[in-house]
Design an enzyme around this catalytic site. Sequence first.
Site, mmCIF file in Angstrom:
data_model
loop_
_atom_site.group_PDB
_atom_site.id
_atom_site.type_symbol
_atom_site.label_atom_id
_atom_site.label_comp_id
_atom_site.label_asym_id
_atom_site.label_seq_id
_atom_site.Cartn_x
_atom_site.Cartn_y
_atom_site.Cartn_z
ATOM 1 N N LYS A 52 0.698 14.782 6.915
ATOM 2 C CA LYS A 52 1.402 13.910 7.854
ATOM 3 C C LYS A 52 2.523 14.627 8.601
ATOM 4 O O LYS A 52 2.943 15.711 8.240
ATOM 5 C CB LYS A 52 1.910 12.658 7.134
ATOM 6 C CG LYS A 52 0.765 11.666 6.914
ATOM 7 C CD LYS A 52 1.197 10.341 6.371
ATOM 8 C CE LYS A 52 -0.041 9.429 6.258
ATOM 9 N NZ LYS A 52 0.210 8.251 5.446
ATOM 10 N N ARG B 157 -3.316 10.406 -2.175
ATOM 11 C CA ARG B 157 -4.433 10.290 -1.221
ATOM 12 C C ARG B 157 -4.380 11.522 -0.322
ATOM 13 O O ARG B 157 -3.422 11.702 0.426
ATOM 14 C CB ARG B 157 -4.254 9.001 -0.405
ATOM 15 C CG ARG B 157 -5.310 8.750 0.634
ATOM 16 C CD ARG B 157 -5.014 7.444 1.388
ATOM 17 N NE ARG B 157 -6.006 7.203 2.409
ATOM 18 C CZ ARG B 157 -5.999 7.746 3.620
ATOM 19 N NH1 ARG B 157 -5.025 8.568 3.971
ATOM 20 N NH2 ARG B 157 -6.959 7.473 4.481
HETATM 21 N N1 PMM Z 1 -2.348 6.745 5.466
HETATM 22 C C1 PMM Z 1 -3.349 6.738 6.355
HETATM 23 C C2 PMM Z 1 -4.507 5.977 6.142
HETATM 24 N N2 PMM Z 1 -4.640 5.248 5.013
HETATM 25 N N3 PMM Z 1 -3.790 4.516 2.956
HETATM 26 C C3 PMM Z 1 -2.793 4.471 2.072
HETATM 27 N N4 PMM Z 1 -2.907 3.723 0.957
HETATM 28 N N5 PMM Z 1 -1.643 5.180 2.243
HETATM 29 C C4 PMM Z 1 -1.433 5.956 3.338
HETATM 30 O O1 PMM Z 1 -0.349 6.559 3.452
HETATM 31 C C5 PMM Z 1 -2.473 6.002 4.323
HETATM 32 C C6 PMM Z 1 -3.647 5.254 4.086
HETATM 33 C C7 PMM Z 1 -3.221 7.548 7.618
HETATM 34 O O2 PMM Z 1 -3.538 8.882 7.383
HETATM 35 P P1 PMM Z 1 -4.974 9.556 7.736
HETATM 36 O O3 PMM Z 1 -5.217 9.295 9.205
HETATM 37 O O4 PMM Z 1 -4.787 10.989 7.424
HETATM 38 O O5 PMM Z 1 -6.034 8.939 6.905
#
Ligand code: PMM
Length: 269
Positions: free
Chosen positions: A204, A244
């Site tokens: 991020k 994650r």
């Molecule tokens: N961040 C993204 C998408 N899904 N789910 C949870 N639980 N926590 C997060 O911080 C989160 C998520 C966005 O990031 P990405 O585009 O790299 O998937």
Amino acid sequence: MGILNVTPDSFSDGGRYADTGRAVRHGLRMAREGADLVDVGGESTRPGAEPISVDEELSRVVPVVRELVRAGVPVSVDTMHAEVAHAAVQAGACLINDVSGGLADPDMAATVAAATVPYVVTHWRAPSREMERHAVYGDVVGEVTSELLARVDSLSASGVDPGRVILDPGLGFAKRPGHDWQLLAHLGTLRSAGFPVLVGASRKRFIGAALSGWADGACAPDARDAATAAVSALAAAAGVMCVRVHDVRSSLHAVCMAASWGGRVPTAA
Ligand code: PMM
């Protein structure tokens, strides 16, 4: 938790796994590398992203969930939409990961209550296209914690079992990099609420911001995996249940080191 974005436009891996076959192969690879869960999402949540139709999201997500489940991979679904969550659970998903914590879709609480699967409640204030202007806090740790607990109360009143809730501080969602770092530095405050905690730091913006301040200047999202793994180790040491991440192997190894450092040395050692 390995990230599988079946989207053409995610900030960190946009387009790489946009078709079903490539997505499934990547999900299988992450499971082989040690992911306990593969998190399948069909809608980008990057700042400024425009929403897509539920039909489009269903067509991206459900075939991938079905294939991975058929191959024996534990799958979670990353969605803000009750209809998608329901269809994914029908296809075998064993956890619902909702970055809006139930705020984006009024039907989500009832769907989660009926699905009886664990539910990730993420701190969220507004849809992606407008979240930047909601990144205003006096005490970010206190406000995120109390807003999450208010969500748990409201969800419980709608029939969601609090025993199935996992809390997530929502790094990058209506947060500036300084807010994200404060939340990470005070994970104990969120943990003291008594729920398992999940952290989504992978690649991020706040990681890029720190690297450009400390190290060698700008760093593209897919060059942030070593830094992500460091955050994973520190998060594990702070007691979070799940990280994650995009790159499973580096974070798995980092988390293993945190566990060993904390005294949980495996018998083979
Ligand atoms: N961040 C993204 C998408 N899904 N789910 C949870 N639980 N926590 C997060 O911080 C989160 C998520 C966005 O990031 P990405 O585009 O790299 O998937």
